[in-house]
Design a protein around this motif. Structure first.
Motif: not given
Length: 74
Positions: A20-42
């Motif tokens: 029931g939440l839309v969270g956020e994660v940071i992933v190191r990618i493309r030589g930097g770090a980017e934020h993505f909206l995150a949901h729990p995996a089914p």
């Protein structure tokens, strides 16, 4: 970046992820770090993933949404 490139990458929760939440994660990618909206995996359980939890990406929905599960059991 294709779907297969994101799947399996690790990141860290920066905004709680859970049912029931839309969270956020940071992933190191493309030589930097980017934020993505995150949901729990089914099927990853009913638990909430608090800030700081190390996660792995199991599904990627372009352009900025991922489904994640905890890398380590508590």
């Amino acid at each position: 970046m294709g779907d297969e490139d994101m799947i399996g990458m690790t990141g860290r929760v920066t905004g709680a992820v859970g049912p029931g939440l839309v969270g956020e994660v940071i992933v190191r990618i493309r030589g930097g770090a980017e934020h993505f909206l995150a949901h729990p995996a089914p099927g990853s359980g009913p638990d909430r993933l608090p800030v700081g939890t190390v996660v792995t990406v199991v599904e990627y929905l372009p352009p900025r949404t991922v489904y994640v599960m905890a890398v380590y059991d508590n």
